[in-house]
Structures are given as structure tokens and as C-alpha cells.
Design an enzyme around this catalytic site. Structure first.
Site, PDB file in Angstrom:
ATOM      1  CG  ASP A 109     -24.832  14.330 -61.495  1.00  0.00           C
ATOM      2  OD1 ASP A 109     -24.577  15.287 -62.247  1.00  0.00           O
ATOM      3  OD2 ASP A 109     -24.016  13.878 -60.668  1.00  0.00           O
ATOM      4  CE  LYS A 160     -15.422  18.755 -52.309  1.00  0.00           C
ATOM      5  NZ  LYS A 160     -15.634  17.442 -51.792  1.00  0.00           N
ATOM      6  CG  ASP A 218     -25.049  17.488 -57.918  1.00  0.00           C
ATOM      7  OD1 ASP A 218     -25.530  16.361 -58.089  1.00  0.00           O
ATOM      8  OD2 ASP A 218     -23.842  17.685 -57.771  1.00  0.00           O
TER       9      ASP A 218
HETATM   10  P1  GTP Z   1     -20.323   9.698 -57.522  1.00  0.00           P
HETATM   11  O1  GTP Z   1     -19.605   8.381 -57.667  1.00  0.00           O
HETATM   12  O2  GTP Z   1     -21.410   9.615 -56.499  1.00  0.00           O
HETATM   13  O3  GTP Z   1     -19.428  10.873 -57.325  1.00  0.00           O
HETATM   14  O4  GTP Z   1     -21.124   9.965 -58.879  1.00  0.00           O
HETATM   15  P2  GTP Z   1     -20.647   9.918 -60.402  1.00  0.00           P
HETATM   16  O5  GTP Z   1     -19.967   8.637 -60.683  1.00  0.00           O
HETATM   17  O6  GTP Z   1     -21.845  10.161 -61.236  1.00  0.00           O
HETATM   18  O7  GTP Z   1     -19.583  11.096 -60.528  1.00  0.00           O
HETATM   19  P3  GTP Z   1     -19.854  12.651 -60.700  1.00  0.00           P
HETATM   20  O8  GTP Z   1     -21.105  13.041 -59.983  1.00  0.00           O
HETATM   21  O9  GTP Z   1     -18.611  13.361 -60.380  1.00  0.00           O
HETATM   22  O10 GTP Z   1     -20.065  12.756 -62.263  1.00  0.00           O
HETATM   23  C1  GTP Z   1     -20.684  13.841 -62.901  1.00  0.00           C
HETATM   24  C2  GTP Z   1     -21.341  13.322 -64.178  1.00  0.00           C
HETATM   25  O11 GTP Z   1     -20.361  12.779 -65.052  1.00  0.00           O
HETATM   26  C3  GTP Z   1     -22.338  12.228 -63.898  1.00  0.00           C
HETATM   27  O12 GTP Z   1     -23.442  12.437 -64.726  1.00  0.00           O
HETATM   28  C4  GTP Z   1     -21.605  10.944 -64.267  1.00  0.00           C
HETATM   29  O13 GTP Z   1     -22.489   9.962 -64.804  1.00  0.00           O
HETATM   30  C5  GTP Z   1     -20.654  11.427 -65.346  1.00  0.00           C
HETATM   31  N1  GTP Z   1     -19.393  10.695 -65.305  1.00  0.00           N
HETATM   32  C6  GTP Z   1     -18.482  10.669 -64.295  1.00  0.00           C
HETATM   33  N2  GTP Z   1     -17.427   9.917 -64.639  1.00  0.00           N
HETATM   34  C7  GTP Z   1     -17.678   9.453 -65.904  1.00  0.00           C
HETATM   35  C8  GTP Z   1     -16.952   8.623 -66.815  1.00  0.00           C
HETATM   36  O14 GTP Z   1     -15.851   8.124 -66.523  1.00  0.00           O
HETATM   37  N3  GTP Z   1     -17.520   8.380 -68.027  1.00  0.00           N
HETATM   38  C9  GTP Z   1     -18.721   8.906 -68.386  1.00  0.00           C
HETATM   39  N4  GTP Z   1     -19.231   8.610 -69.582  1.00  0.00           N
HETATM   40  N5  GTP Z   1     -19.449   9.679 -67.537  1.00  0.00           N
HETATM   41  C10 GTP Z   1     -18.920   9.958 -66.324  1.00  0.00           C
END
Ligand code: GTP
Length: 318
Positions: A109, A160, A218
Site C-alpha cells: 500500500d 508510537k 502510504d
Molecule cells: P489496515 O487493516 O487498514 O491496517 O490495512 P492492512 O490490512 O493492509 O494492514 P497494514 O497496512 O498494516 O499492512 C501493510 C501491508 O502488508 C499491506 O500491503 C497488507 O496488504 C499487507 N499485509 C498485512 N497483513 C498481511 C497478512 O497477514 N498477509 C499478507 N499476505 N499480507 C498482509
């Protein structure tokens, strides 16, 4: 040369309702999915193979990216039945890769124009276990911060806090030396940010921060996704191929319009993200709204700050 893993399996809860029907990395920004911007950057950096670590709505990625040949890069898929967290996802995806080249990990992201090849060179020069891209932000209170010493070596991963000790934050692109990947347990939920990186630093392993201040965003919230799209649109609006726009349509505010859309007469569209195959009928007025792929917006519709798809019409928390 290097290989890569794209972390694209998260739920994207902060982007709801935009992520109700589409995974965050597949949402369009300036006409292309966030992931496609990253695939193009990976290709430019000489990455020849990318594993997509998918979970939530995993079925959406393959029809679009296939085997990657359209982008001149080999794309393979590692699907987690239940999300394994960032660390678990990396280890699971790395089972599809060899252990001879550096492995570049991308949070799915992030829009970044930093030089991935310079980050790899910095990693190799320091014989690091892991090298994170770090970026300085004006206000680091909303993020964990990552202090480094004069040589760029990371000294701590701090949660944080009200008075951050540095403005440098983790920008979501990491290089792993191949043998370090296997320190993450297989088939277990692990967070690299909260578990793997702090453990490496605490045990004295070489973890470095590569600092580069080029464009970075981001896109994890609706406001940030809209900003990212506006930033990449050059001028008042941008439309992809085969889209037809009525001559008297007024389109402003960095709106992006996907492929094969029809934009009707006397429409007024400001600061919107419009997917592919969308029909906006005559006289509709749309602002700060996200129109999902394939939606039809009826004549005369007036919406501000909404998510509109074939099935849903919901306000966006902008
Ligand atoms: P929020 O729920 O809004 O916090 O978003 P998110 O689920 O994308 O979590 P976050 O922004 O912390 O994740 C950072 C990146 O890691 C993103 O591109 C997510 O798609 C990816 N990501 C987070 N958790 C996982 C997971 O359990 N498996 C995989 N494959 N990707 C993950």
C-alpha cells in the site's frame, strides 16, 4: 539481480468501504492498481521474479496480473488461507523462491519513487541482514520511529510515542538477505515490524536504514488514496484508453478515469477516482467520490464523498 515479495493480503480495514469489494492493493490510483505501480518499480530495479503474498480477496490478483509476462517480470502467487501477518506472509511466500539473491519486500500500500537498486547496493555494501527504506516525516507521532547511528545502523524499533526521538519512520520496503528469511517460523502468524526486526536488532544483527526522501505515500486511508491519485495525475484530470468523454463534461481536481468508460453530457466531476468500465450518465455531479469498476451512475445523480459500485452506495470517511 534480486527477487521480490509483495505483501498484498491485508484486510485494509482503514480503507473501508473501498476495500469491501476489492483488496486495497488493487484499488486504482491514477488509472492503475497500486500494485501495478509497484510492479513497474520492481521491474525498473532489475527484480526478475515477484511473489504476490495474497489472502483477503486473493482471487482478484491473478486475472489481472497472470504470469507477469505483460510487464516482463515473472509473477507467482502464495495464498494464505488465513492471513499470517507480515512476517508469516514473507516466510510463506519465500518458500517459492531460491536463497541465492537478496529478497526485496514491498508493503502493498505504498507509492514510492525511491531507488530500490540503490537500496539493494546499500544493503550489500553493509553486508546487512535487513535494510529498511526509512523516510523522514514532519510529525512522527502517528508512526513507530526507527533511530539509526551515524553509519545508518538501526539501533531500535520504537512504538508510537508523544515525543519521537527521530523523524525517521519505516517506509515499508525491506531488503532481506536470503538466509535471514528462514529465521521467521513457517506457518505461524508473525509481524516483521513488531517481532522480527526488533529481535534482530536486540540480538546485535546488522539491520540498516536506507534513507531517501523522494516521493513517498502510504495510501492506507481514503484521504491518502485520493491524494496519491491526484499526485500522479498531471493536470485537471486523466483518462485511460478507450474512454469517451462528452465535450461539455467538466472534470477537475486531479480526477482519474479508468479504461473503457463513458462520461455523459453536462456531467461535473471533481476529485474523483473512477475505475474501468464505468458509465456516468448525463448531468451527474460527483465530487470526492470513488466509483468502482463496472458501476453505472444514473442521470442526474448528485454525490459528494461516496463509494459507489454496482451494489453499494456508502459514504466515505474522508
Ligand atoms: P489496515 O487493516 O487498514 O491496517 O490495512 P492492512 O490490512 O493492509 O494492514 P497494514 O497496512 O498494516 O499492512 C501493510 C501491508 O502488508 C499491506 O500491503 C497488507 O496488504 C499487507 N499485509 C498485512 N497483513 C498481511 C497478512 O497477514 N498477509 C499478507 N499476505 N499480507 C498482509
Amino acid at each position: 539481480m534480486a527477487v521480490g515479495i509483495l505483501l498484498v493480503g491485508g484486510f485494509g480495514t482503514r480503507l473501508k468501504p473501498l476495500t469491501d469489494e476489492y483488496p486495497k492493493p488493487m484499488l486504482p490510483v491514477a488509472g492503475l492498481p497500486v500494485t501495478e505501480h509497484q510492479v513497474l518499480a520492481a521491474k525498473k530495479a532489475g527484480i526478475h521474479t515477484l511473489v504476490f503474498a495474497t489472502s483477503y480477496l486473493s482471487e482478484v490478483f491473478t486475472p489481472y496480473f497472470g504470469d507477469g509476462s505483460q510487464w516482463g517480470i515473472k509473477i507467482i502467487y502464495a495464498v494464505e488461507k488465513e492471513p499470517l501477518g507480515t512476517g508469516g506472509a514473507i516466510r510463506n511466500a519465500a518458500e517459492l523462491l531460491g536463497r541465492t539473491e537478496p529478497i526485496v519486500i514491498f508493503n502493498g500500500d505504498v507509492l514510492s519513487r525511491h531507488s530500490i537498486s540503490d537500496q539493494i547496493a546499500f544493503h550489500q555494501k553493509n553486508s546487512a541482514d535487513v535494510t529498511l527504506h526509512l523516510i523522514d516525516v514532519e510529525d512522527a507521532r502517528a508512526f513507530g520511529c526507527v533511530p539509526t547511528d551515524d553509519s545508518g545502523r538501526v539501533t531500535a524499533f520504537l512504538e508510537k510515542m508523544e515525543n519521537p526521538v527521530t523523524q525517521s519512520i519505516n517506509a515499508g520496503c525491506y531488503i532481506f538477505s536470503p538466509d535471514v528469511i528462514d529465521k521467521i517460523p513457517l506457518g505461524t502468524v508473525v509481524s516483521v515490524e513488531r517481532e522480527t526486526f526488533p529481535a534482530l536488532v536486540e540480538s546485535g544483527r546488522p539491520v540498516f536504514g536506507y534513507k531517501e526522501q523522494s516521493y513517498w505515500l502510504d495510501v492506507g486511508t481514503p484521504a491518502a488514496l485520493f491524494k496519491g491519485s491526484r499526485d500522479l495525475v498531471d493536470g485537471e484530470f486523466q483518462a485511460m484508453q478507450s474512454t469517451v468523454i462528452a465535450p461539455d463534461a467538466v472534470i477537475t481536481g486531479g480526477t482519474s478515469i479508468g479504461a473503457r468508460c463513458l462520461i455523459g453530457a453536462a456531467t461535473v466531476i471533481d476529485d474523483c477516482i473512477i475505475g474501468d468500465d464505468v458509465i456516468i450518465e448525463d448531468g451527474a455531479h460527483l465530487s470526492h467520490s470513488f466509483i468502482a469498476h463496472g458501476a453505472t451512475i444514473s442521470a442526474g445523480t448528485i454525490k459528494n464523498g461516496h463509494y459507489l459500485s454496482k451494489k453499494l452506495d456508502l459514504p466515505i470517511p474522508l
